[in-house]
Design a protein around this motif. Structure first.
Motif, PDB file in Angstrom:
ATOM      1  N   ILE A 168      35.901  32.567  21.088  1.00  0.00           N
ATOM      2  CA  ILE A 168      36.740  31.868  22.070  1.00  0.00           C
ATOM      3  C   ILE A 168      36.935  32.754  23.295  1.00  0.00           C
ATOM      4  CG2 ILE A 168      39.033  30.895  22.504  1.00  0.00           C
ATOM      5  CD1 ILE A 168      39.085  30.361  19.374  1.00  0.00           C
ATOM      6  N   ALA A 169      37.312  34.002  23.043  1.00  0.00           N
ATOM      7  CA  ALA A 169      37.541  34.941  24.148  1.00  0.00           C
ATOM      8  C   ALA A 169      36.274  35.114  24.977  1.00  0.00           C
ATOM      9  CB  ALA A 169      38.014  36.292  23.606  1.00  0.00           C
ATOM     10  N   TRP A 170      35.143  35.320  24.316  1.00  0.00           N
ATOM     11  CA  TRP A 170      33.908  35.547  25.067  1.00  0.00           C
ATOM     12  C   TRP A 170      33.472  34.309  25.839  1.00  0.00           C
ATOM     13  CZ3 TRP A 170      32.530  39.734  27.033  1.00  0.00           C
ATOM     14  CH2 TRP A 170      32.803  40.946  26.392  1.00  0.00           C
ATOM     15  N   SER A 171      33.727  33.123  25.313  1.00  0.00           N
ATOM     16  CA  SER A 171      33.388  31.897  26.058  1.00  0.00           C
ATOM     17  C   SER A 171      34.169  31.837  27.367  1.00  0.00           C
ATOM     18  CB  SER A 171      33.693  30.656  25.214  1.00  0.00           C
ATOM     19  OG  SER A 171      32.849  30.618  24.096  1.00  0.00           O
ATOM     20  N   VAL A 172      35.450  32.123  27.292  1.00  0.00           N
ATOM     21  CA  VAL A 172      36.296  32.123  28.494  1.00  0.00           C
ATOM     22  C   VAL A 172      35.862  33.227  29.454  1.00  0.00           C
ATOM     23  CG1 VAL A 172      38.650  32.488  29.342  1.00  0.00           C
ATOM     24  CG2 VAL A 172      38.252  31.065  27.311  1.00  0.00           C
ATOM     25  N   LEU A 173      35.646  34.433  28.924  1.00  0.00           N
ATOM     26  CA  LEU A 173      35.285  35.579  29.772  1.00  0.00           C
ATOM     27  C   LEU A 173      33.923  35.386  30.431  1.00  0.00           C
ATOM     28  CD1 LEU A 173      36.540  38.387  27.385  1.00  0.00           C
ATOM     29  CD2 LEU A 173      37.650  37.596  29.491  1.00  0.00           C
ATOM     30  N   TYR A 174      32.931  34.934  29.667  1.00  0.00           N
ATOM     31  CA  TYR A 174      31.597  34.703  30.234  1.00  0.00           C
ATOM     32  C   TYR A 174      31.641  33.626  31.319  1.00  0.00           C
ATOM     33  CZ  TYR A 174      28.908  37.520  26.844  1.00  0.00           C
ATOM     34  OH  TYR A 174      28.358  38.534  26.118  1.00  0.00           O
ATOM     35  N   THR A 175      32.431  32.588  31.102  1.00  0.00           N
ATOM     36  CA  THR A 175      32.541  31.533  32.108  1.00  0.00           C
ATOM     37  C   THR A 175      33.145  32.081  33.398  1.00  0.00           C
ATOM     38  OG1 THR A 175      32.721  29.830  30.395  1.00  0.00           O
ATOM     39  CG2 THR A 175      33.555  29.261  32.606  1.00  0.00           C
ATOM     40  N   GLY A 176      34.233  32.841  33.277  1.00  0.00           N
ATOM     41  CA  GLY A 176      34.878  33.424  34.458  1.00  0.00           C
ATOM     42  C   GLY A 176      33.980  34.368  35.213  1.00  0.00           C
ATOM     43  N   MET A 177      33.315  35.284  34.486  1.00  0.00           N
ATOM     44  CA  MET A 177      32.466  36.245  35.178  1.00  0.00           C
ATOM     45  C   MET A 177      31.217  35.577  35.760  1.00  0.00           C
ATOM     46  SD  MET A 177      31.293  38.424  31.844  1.00  0.00           S
ATOM     47  CE  MET A 177      29.859  39.314  32.282  1.00  0.00           C
ATOM     48  N   GLY A 178      30.699  34.574  35.071  1.00  0.00           N
ATOM     49  CA  GLY A 178      29.537  33.858  35.596  1.00  0.00           C
ATOM     50  C   GLY A 178      29.859  33.131  36.885  1.00  0.00           C
ATOM     51  N   TYR A 179      30.999  32.431  36.899  1.00  0.00           N
ATOM     52  CA  TYR A 179      31.399  31.727  38.120  1.00  0.00           C
ATOM     53  C   TYR A 179      31.715  32.717  39.240  1.00  0.00           C
ATOM     54  CZ  TYR A 179      33.471  28.483  41.363  1.00  0.00           C
ATOM     55  OH  TYR A 179      33.742  27.752  42.495  1.00  0.00           O
ATOM     56  N   ALA A 180      32.324  33.840  38.875  1.00  0.00           N
ATOM     57  CA  ALA A 180      32.617  34.874  39.874  1.00  0.00           C
ATOM     58  C   ALA A 180      31.323  35.373  40.526  1.00  0.00           C
ATOM     59  CB  ALA A 180      33.378  36.039  39.227  1.00  0.00           C
ATOM     60  N   SER A 181      30.285  35.560  39.717  1.00  0.00           N
ATOM     61  CA  SER A 181      29.008  36.027  40.278  1.00  0.00           C
ATOM     62  C   SER A 181      28.418  34.987  41.228  1.00  0.00           C
ATOM     63  CB  SER A 181      28.017  36.384  39.166  1.00  0.00           C
ATOM     64  OG  SER A 181      27.561  35.233  38.479  1.00  0.00           O
ATOM     65  N   TYR A 182      28.617  33.707  40.904  1.00  0.00           N
ATOM     66  CA  TYR A 182      28.180  32.650  41.811  1.00  0.00           C
ATOM     67  C   TYR A 182      28.912  32.752  43.150  1.00  0.00           C
ATOM     68  CZ  TYR A 182      28.224  28.254  44.241  1.00  0.00           C
ATOM     69  OH  TYR A 182      28.153  27.311  45.234  1.00  0.00           O
ATOM     70  N   LEU A 183      30.223  32.969  43.104  1.00  0.00           N
ATOM     71  CA  LEU A 183      31.001  33.091  44.343  1.00  0.00           C
ATOM     72  C   LEU A 183      30.464  34.228  45.215  1.00  0.00           C
ATOM     73  CD1 LEU A 183      34.656  32.607  43.017  1.00  0.00           C
ATOM     74  CD2 LEU A 183      33.240  30.934  44.252  1.00  0.00           C
ATOM     75  N   HIS A 201      23.400  25.639  41.304  1.00  0.00           N
ATOM     76  CA  HIS A 201      23.520  27.102  41.331  1.00  0.00           C
ATOM     77  C   HIS A 201      24.798  27.551  40.644  1.00  0.00           C
ATOM     78  CE1 HIS A 201      20.606  27.041  44.868  1.00  0.00           C
ATOM     79  NE2 HIS A 201      20.013  27.771  43.929  1.00  0.00           N
ATOM     80  N   ALA A 202      25.896  26.875  40.937  1.00  0.00           N
ATOM     81  CA  ALA A 202      27.179  27.234  40.320  1.00  0.00           C
ATOM     82  C   ALA A 202      27.088  27.134  38.798  1.00  0.00           C
ATOM     83  CB  ALA A 202      28.296  26.346  40.856  1.00  0.00           C
ATOM     84  N   VAL A 203      26.496  26.070  38.305  1.00  0.00           N
ATOM     85  CA  VAL A 203      26.343  25.890  36.860  1.00  0.00           C
ATOM     86  C   VAL A 203      25.420  26.964  36.279  1.00  0.00           C
ATOM     87  CG1 VAL A 203      25.426  24.364  35.058  1.00  0.00           C
ATOM     88  CG2 VAL A 203      26.886  23.431  36.859  1.00  0.00           C
ATOM     89  N   GLY A 204      24.320  27.228  36.958  1.00  0.00           N
ATOM     90  CA  GLY A 204      23.382  28.244  36.473  1.00  0.00           C
ATOM     91  C   GLY A 204      24.011  29.622  36.362  1.00  0.00           C
ATOM     92  N   PHE A 205      24.711  30.048  37.404  1.00  0.00           N
ATOM     93  CA  PHE A 205      25.374  31.345  37.381  1.00  0.00           C
ATOM     94  C   PHE A 205      26.459  31.391  36.299  1.00  0.00           C
ATOM     95  CE2 PHE A 205      23.362  32.139  41.419  1.00  0.00           C
ATOM     96  CZ  PHE A 205      23.298  33.521  41.507  1.00  0.00           C
ATOM     97  N   THR A 206      27.168  30.277  36.121  1.00  0.00           N
ATOM     98  CA  THR A 206      28.256  30.223  35.145  1.00  0.00           C
ATOM     99  C   THR A 206      27.726  30.246  33.714  1.00  0.00           C
ATOM    100  OG1 THR A 206      29.611  29.027  36.751  1.00  0.00           O
ATOM    101  CG2 THR A 206      30.310  28.918  34.445  1.00  0.00           C
ATOM    102  N   VAL A 207      26.594  29.615  33.482  1.00  0.00           N
ATOM    103  CA  VAL A 207      26.014  29.542  32.138  1.00  0.00           C
ATOM    104  C   VAL A 207      25.270  30.832  31.771  1.00  0.00           C
ATOM    105  CG1 VAL A 207      24.242  28.340  30.772  1.00  0.00           C
ATOM    106  CG2 VAL A 207      25.914  27.032  32.088  1.00  0.00           C
ATOM    107  N   LEU A 208      24.697  31.510  32.748  1.00  0.00           N
ATOM    108  CA  LEU A 208      23.851  32.679  32.468  1.00  0.00           C
ATOM    109  C   LEU A 208      24.465  33.688  31.500  1.00  0.00           C
ATOM    110  CD1 LEU A 208      21.275  34.345  32.901  1.00  0.00           C
ATOM    111  CD2 LEU A 208      22.396  35.351  34.913  1.00  0.00           C
ATOM    112  N   PRO A 209      25.696  34.156  31.682  1.00  0.00           N
ATOM    113  CA  PRO A 209      26.225  35.148  30.738  1.00  0.00           C
ATOM    114  C   PRO A 209      26.270  34.657  29.290  1.00  0.00           C
ATOM    115  CG  PRO A 209      27.630  35.017  32.673  1.00  0.00           C
ATOM    116  CD  PRO A 209      26.643  33.887  32.766  1.00  0.00           C
TER     117      PRO A 209
END
Length: 167
Positions: A51-66, A7-15
């Protein structure tokens, strides 16, 4: 335990999925059309954006998982916080086709202003649920503030582009 990891990976990858799709469908028009636009001196170099979007999408995706995890999955308590997140994600994905695909700077500006509001709403709804998740959205909101200012300047400084595609 393995299921939570999935689930954590799925939410993080989704964005990233929508971001990659937007890049893929707009990749040919970006170098040609975008380079011709008048941009302010503080516009980041094009190489910074992926680069910026990769970092931002990862952060927001993981945040949504939390948030999803803290609310017990797809519960009734998750409707508003994850609904706001989903709405802002869709609007985030819609911006590149409006800006680069349709070359409609006015609609892209309207979309990013709405996106700003949705992200702020998302963060406000998340704050009481998980402060770490909310903090993970701060860089995204900061980048959006810059992108909003950049969109405004490009829209103002390129009047011939205001109506959409024209070449």
């Amino acid at each position: 335990r393995g299921r939570m990891w999935a689930h954590a990976v799925g939410f993080t990858v989704l964005p990233h999925v929508g971001g990659l799709f937007g890049w893929f469908i707009n990749r040919k028009g970006i170098p040609v059309w975008y380079e011709k636009l008048k941009k302010p001196s503080w516009c980041p170099p094009r190489k910074i954006f992926p680069i910026a979007w990769s970092v931002l999408y990862t952060g927001m995706g993981y945040a949504s998982y939390l948030i999803w995890n803290d609310l017990g999955g797809c519960s009734s308590k998750a409707i508003v916080p994850l609904g706001l997140y989903g709405a802002q994600l869709v609007l985030n994905w819609a911006w590149p086709p409006l800006f680069f695909g349709a070359r409609n700077l006015k609609m892209a500006l309207i979309a990013i202003l709405c996106l700003d509001g949705l992200v702020i709403g998302t963060m406000c709804s998340w704050y009481r649920i998980n402060k770490i998740a909310t903090l993970l959205m701060v860089p995204y909101l900061g980048w959006l503030a810059m992108a909003t200012c950049l969109t405004i300047r490009i829209w103002k400084d390129n009047p011939e582009q205001k109506g959409g595609k024209s070449e």
